[in-house]
Design a protein around this motif. Structure first.
Motif, PDB file in Angstrom:
ATOM      1  N   SER A  48       3.489  11.582 -41.399  1.00  0.00           N
ATOM      2  CA  SER A  48       2.891  11.798 -42.696  1.00  0.00           C
ATOM      3  C   SER A  48       4.016  11.919 -43.676  1.00  0.00           C
ATOM      4  CB  SER A  48       2.106  12.918 -42.819  1.00  0.00           C
ATOM      5  OG  SER A  48       0.827  12.938 -42.007  1.00  0.00           O
ATOM      6  N   LEU A  49       5.111  12.388 -43.311  1.00  0.00           N
ATOM      7  CA  LEU A  49       6.376  12.423 -44.385  1.00  0.00           C
ATOM      8  C   LEU A  49       7.161  11.331 -44.317  1.00  0.00           C
ATOM      9  CD1 LEU A  49       7.252  16.467 -43.690  1.00  0.00           C
ATOM     10  CD2 LEU A  49       5.703  15.505 -45.416  1.00  0.00           C
ATOM     11  N   GLY A  50       6.914  10.370 -43.502  1.00  0.00           N
ATOM     12  CA  GLY A  50       7.872   9.046 -43.646  1.00  0.00           C
ATOM     13  C   GLY A  50       9.166   9.761 -43.015  1.00  0.00           C
ATOM     14  N   ALA A  51       9.308  10.624 -42.103  1.00  0.00           N
ATOM     15  CA  ALA A  51      10.635  11.017 -41.444  1.00  0.00           C
ATOM     16  C   ALA A  51      10.791  10.745 -40.042  1.00  0.00           C
ATOM     17  CB  ALA A  51      10.638  12.630 -41.639  1.00  0.00           C
ATOM     18  N   PRO A  52      12.071  10.777 -39.699  1.00  0.00           N
ATOM     19  CA  PRO A  52      12.297  10.389 -38.178  1.00  0.00           C
ATOM     20  C   PRO A  52      11.917  11.853 -37.420  1.00  0.00           C
ATOM     21  CG  PRO A  52      14.321  10.628 -39.479  1.00  0.00           C
ATOM     22  CD  PRO A  52      13.291  10.660 -40.491  1.00  0.00           C
ATOM     23  N   MET A  53      11.649  11.455 -36.252  1.00  0.00           N
ATOM     24  CA  MET A  53      11.154  12.672 -35.318  1.00  0.00           C
ATOM     25  C   MET A  53      12.264  12.697 -34.339  1.00  0.00           C
ATOM     26  SD  MET A  53       7.883  13.688 -32.955  1.00  0.00           S
ATOM     27  CE  MET A  53       8.592  12.792 -31.380  1.00  0.00           C
ATOM     28  N   ASP A  54      12.356  13.808 -33.804  1.00  0.00           N
ATOM     29  CA  ASP A  54      13.250  14.179 -32.429  1.00  0.00           C
ATOM     30  C   ASP A  54      12.772  15.098 -31.758  1.00  0.00           C
ATOM     31  OD1 ASP A  54      15.545  13.925 -30.419  1.00  0.00           O
ATOM     32  OD2 ASP A  54      16.921  13.456 -31.976  1.00  0.00           O
ATOM     33  N   VAL A  55      12.920  15.419 -30.436  1.00  0.00           N
ATOM     34  CA  VAL A  55      12.592  16.039 -29.450  1.00  0.00           C
ATOM     35  C   VAL A  55      13.777  17.338 -29.251  1.00  0.00           C
ATOM     36  CG1 VAL A  55      11.772  16.410 -27.125  1.00  0.00           C
ATOM     37  CG2 VAL A  55      10.944  14.432 -28.625  1.00  0.00           C
ATOM     38  N   PHE A  56      13.169  18.502 -29.084  1.00  0.00           N
ATOM     39  CA  PHE A  56      14.255  19.358 -28.957  1.00  0.00           C
ATOM     40  C   PHE A  56      13.682  20.285 -27.699  1.00  0.00           C
ATOM     41  CE2 PHE A  56      17.104  23.148 -30.288  1.00  0.00           C
ATOM     42  CZ  PHE A  56      18.071  22.418 -30.296  1.00  0.00           C
TER      43      PHE A  56
END
Length: 214
Positions: A48-56
């Motif tokens: 929705s934000l147009g941002a990259p996602m990573d996993v932690f």
């Protein structure tokens, strides 16, 4: 003292987006999903934000014989947070803590390899990091994540969760730049009480969402 029932974790992620509008379409924002349950939440926020996602990765350190009761947590990067109150109250020895931490560290590394499939972790230096989970109970896992992320040099850290005790949200506001909680049930019994479907997130679901977000 708001109560809200989410359909599932992805629905909960969508419910958080309205409170995160200032972070939309910015090139300095990274959304970080705490695996496993926070990843579906983070996926919807990032999309929705147009941002990259990573996993932690964060692993709870459960009290022996009472594994659901956290005496601390460990996170990616070898960061550990110990709940001193629980440790002293139950008389848990350093040797016991180390034994549990070693076991959870092995599982953390296994998951890192399984989810990342060789992809490096995002660069957080100078970035605004939105830490997303499916909810907070004691806060031990989130505090471990905050401490670990802070060590990577972000400019701002935002915690975004669908549900948590109001008191925990207030405590976390002293540790990060912003806390967004969609619901703060009172009394608070468990994270799962805020969901219709709280089935465990699988390794495959985490891997599939991470691939889709890259």
């Amino acid at each position: 003292m708001s109560n809200r029932l989410f359909r599932d974790r992805r629905d909960a992620g969508r419910a958080l987006v309205g409170s995160l509008e200032p972070y939309r379409d910015r090139d300095d924002v990274v959304v970080l999903g705490l695996a496993r349950g926070g990843v579906p939440v983070a996926y919807e926020i990032a999309k929705s934000l147009g941002a990259p996602m990573d996993v932690f990765l964060v692993r709870k350190l459960g009290v022996p014989g009472r594994s659901e009761f956290a005496m601390g947590a460990i996170a990616s990067g070898g960061i550990a947070v110990i709940n001193d109150d629980v440790v002293s109250r139950l008389g848990i020895s350093p040797e016991v803590i180390q034994r549990v931490a070693d076991r959870e560290s092995r599982e953390l590394l296994r998951r890192e390899h399984a989810y990342r499939e060789g992809r490096p972790m995002a660069d957080f230096a100078g970035k605004t990091v939105i830490l997303a989970d499916d909810g907070i109970a004691t806060g031990a896992s989130m505090r471990a994540a905050i401490k670990a992320v802070r060590a990577l040099g972000p400019s701002h850290v935002v915690v975004a969760v669908p549900t948590a005790p109001g008191s925990t949200c207030e405590e976390l506001r002293r540790e990060v730049d912003e806390v967004v909680c969609a619901a703060t049930p009172s009394p608070f019994f468990a994270v799962g009480e805020s969901y219709r479907d709280f089935a465990q997130t699988t390794d495959e679901e985490v891997r599939d969402l991470f691939r889709a977000a890259v």
